[in-house]
Design a protein around this motif. Structure first.
Motif, mmCIF file in Angstrom:
data_model
loop_
_atom_site.group_PDB
_atom_site.id
_atom_site.type_symbol
_atom_site.label_atom_id
_atom_site.label_comp_id
_atom_site.label_asym_id
_atom_site.label_seq_id
_atom_site.Cartn_x
_atom_site.Cartn_y
_atom_site.Cartn_z
ATOM 1 N N LEU A 224 -2.706 -0.578 -6.930
ATOM 2 C CA LEU A 224 -3.294 -1.505 -5.995
ATOM 3 C C LEU A 224 -3.262 -3.026 -6.942
ATOM 4 N N PRO A 225 -3.296 -4.109 -6.116
ATOM 5 C CA PRO A 225 -3.266 -5.488 -6.676
ATOM 6 C C PRO A 225 -4.349 -5.749 -7.766
ATOM 7 N N ASP A 226 -5.444 -5.062 -7.454
ATOM 8 C CA ASP A 226 -6.760 -5.336 -8.261
ATOM 9 C C ASP A 226 -6.931 -4.423 -9.400
ATOM 10 N N GLY A 227 -5.793 -3.717 -9.473
ATOM 11 C CA GLY A 227 -5.592 -2.547 -10.793
ATOM 12 C C GLY A 227 -6.143 -1.440 -10.411
ATOM 13 N N GLY A 228 -6.557 -1.071 -9.138
ATOM 14 C CA GLY A 228 -7.237 0.277 -8.562
ATOM 15 C C GLY A 228 -5.757 1.052 -8.352
ATOM 16 N N THR A 229 -6.341 2.101 -7.699
ATOM 17 C CA THR A 229 -5.300 3.033 -7.373
ATOM 18 C C THR A 229 -5.372 3.453 -5.675
ATOM 19 N N LEU A 230 -4.017 3.571 -5.094
ATOM 20 C CA LEU A 230 -4.193 4.135 -3.569
ATOM 21 C C LEU A 230 -3.812 5.588 -4.002
ATOM 22 N N ALA A 231 -4.563 6.503 -3.751
ATOM 23 C CA ALA A 231 -4.228 7.886 -3.980
ATOM 24 C C ALA A 231 -4.170 8.469 -2.530
ATOM 25 N N ARG A 232 -3.261 9.410 -2.388
ATOM 26 C CA ARG A 232 -2.804 10.051 -0.914
ATOM 27 C C ARG A 232 -2.610 11.401 -1.166
ATOM 28 N N ILE A 233 -3.082 12.430 -0.093
ATOM 29 C CA ILE A 233 -2.902 13.562 -0.252
ATOM 30 C C ILE A 233 -2.230 13.936 1.279
ATOM 31 N N ARG A 234 -0.960 14.625 1.193
ATOM 32 C CA ARG A 234 -0.719 14.938 2.789
ATOM 33 C C ARG A 234 -0.330 16.572 2.639
ATOM 34 N N VAL A 235 -1.105 17.417 3.593
ATOM 35 C CA VAL A 235 -0.912 18.731 3.802
ATOM 36 C C VAL A 235 -0.175 19.289 4.892
ATOM 37 N N ARG A 236 0.980 19.681 5.131
ATOM 38 C CA ARG A 236 1.759 20.224 6.084
ATOM 39 C C ARG A 236 1.699 21.751 6.097
ATOM 40 N N GLY A 237 1.636 22.442 7.222
ATOM 41 C CA GLY A 237 1.789 23.835 6.922
ATOM 42 C C GLY A 237 1.868 24.362 8.411
ATOM 43 N N ASP A 238 1.984 25.661 8.533
ATOM 44 C CA ASP A 238 2.105 26.407 9.843
ATOM 45 C C ASP A 238 1.116 27.609 9.755
ATOM 46 N N ALA A 239 0.021 27.279 10.471
ATOM 47 C CA ALA A 239 -1.101 28.453 10.449
ATOM 48 C C ALA A 239 -0.588 29.591 11.139
ATOM 49 N N ASP B 105 -5.971 9.036 2.626
ATOM 50 C CA ASP B 105 -5.674 8.175 1.368
ATOM 51 C C ASP B 105 -7.158 7.588 1.019
ATOM 52 N N ARG B 106 -7.299 6.998 -0.097
ATOM 53 C CA ARG B 106 -8.447 6.409 -0.632
ATOM 54 C C ARG B 106 -8.086 5.576 -1.853
ATOM 55 N N ALA B 107 -8.764 4.297 -1.631
ATOM 56 C CA ALA B 107 -8.606 3.480 -2.985
ATOM 57 C C ALA B 107 -9.504 3.696 -3.726
ATOM 58 N N ILE B 108 -9.079 3.887 -4.941
ATOM 59 C CA ILE B 108 -9.989 4.292 -5.941
ATOM 60 C C ILE B 108 -9.878 3.213 -7.223
ATOM 61 N N PRO B 109 -11.017 2.609 -7.483
ATOM 62 C CA PRO B 109 -11.128 1.370 -8.606
ATOM 63 C C PRO B 109 -10.795 1.781 -9.894
ATOM 64 N N LEU B 110 -9.665 2.614 -10.013
ATOM 65 C CA LEU B 110 -9.436 2.821 -11.567
ATOM 66 C C LEU B 110 -7.971 2.713 -11.653
ATOM 67 N N PRO B 111 -7.492 2.670 -12.958
ATOM 68 C CA PRO B 111 -6.020 2.444 -13.120
ATOM 69 C C PRO B 111 -5.145 3.721 -12.720
ATOM 70 N N TRP B 112 -4.084 3.509 -12.011
ATOM 71 C CA TRP B 112 -3.541 4.304 -11.198
ATOM 72 C C TRP B 112 -2.699 5.522 -12.125
ATOM 73 N N GLU B 113 -2.348 5.021 -13.675
ATOM 74 C CA GLU B 113 -1.807 5.994 -14.546
ATOM 75 C C GLU B 113 -2.756 7.026 -14.702
ATOM 76 N N ARG B 114 -4.112 6.492 -14.887
ATOM 77 C CA ARG B 114 -5.220 7.410 -15.420
ATOM 78 C C ARG B 114 -5.602 8.322 -14.227
ATOM 79 N N VAL B 115 -5.526 8.036 -13.286
ATOM 80 C CA VAL B 115 -5.854 8.659 -11.985
ATOM 81 C C VAL B 115 -4.940 9.698 -11.561
ATOM 82 N N ALA B 116 -3.527 9.504 -11.545
ATOM 83 C CA ALA B 116 -2.452 10.278 -11.359
ATOM 84 C C ALA B 116 -2.337 11.289 -12.486
ATOM 85 N N ALA B 117 -2.407 10.857 -13.503
ATOM 86 C CA ALA B 117 -2.465 11.803 -14.752
ATOM 87 C C ALA B 117 -3.394 12.874 -14.741
#
Length: 152
Positions: A101-116, A8-20
């Motif tokens: 995030l409370p400061d107006g930013g975004t907590l972005a998270r990526i999870r990858v699961r798999g079987d190699a 995950d990463r805190a991104i200092p940009l509005p979450w709706e914009r990051v997610a879109a």
């Protein structure tokens, strides 16, 4: 060998914009490591992009070309995009989530699961580290791309 990596990463940009931006498959090659092309190859049952839609990606990973198809299992913009592989070299589950995030930013998270399997099983322990490294770069590049589009 099972893989389960979350970054995950805190991104200092509005979450709706990051997610879109991140949830739009047309941007996949701009911020996701190794992806050369992404194409909507099946629309959602209701049309367009959503649950049931399939995106075919061509990527390069560990020196090999990989073609795989991800089907949207859950789609709850701007909070969640959950996809499972339905074609490709290994079973995979990819989840993008975004929270304000409370400061107006975004907590972005990526999870990858798999079987190699096959070649990827031989890669052994380095597989998880390589996936983690790629995801860290993905979130860094996501921040850069959204910031660039926002003009700052």
């Amino acid at each position: 060998m099972g893989i389960d990596v979350t970054v995950d990463r805190a991104i200092p940009l509005p979450w709706e914009r990051v997610a879109a931006y991140a949830m739009d498959w047309r941007h996949d090659a701009e911020w996701t490591q190794g992806i050369r092309t992404a194409q909507l190859t099946r629309q959602a049952d209701a049309g367009g992009f959503g649950v049931g839609a399939e995106v075919t990606r061509t990527a390069h990973f560990l020196g090999k070309r990989i073609d795989y198809v991800l089907r949207v299992a859950e789609y709850e913009p701007p909070r969640l995009l959950d996809m499972v592989s339905v074609a490709g070299p290994m079973p995979m589950h990819v989840t993008y989530s975004f929270d304000p995030l409370p400061d107006g930013g975004t907590l972005a998270r990526i999870r990858v699961r798999g079987d190699a399997s096959g070649f990827y099983r031989l890669a052994g322990p380095m597989m998880g580290r390589k996936v983690r490294s790629s995801l860290v770069k993905d979130l860094r590049d996501l921040e850069r791309q959204v910031s660039r589009r926002a003009g700052g």
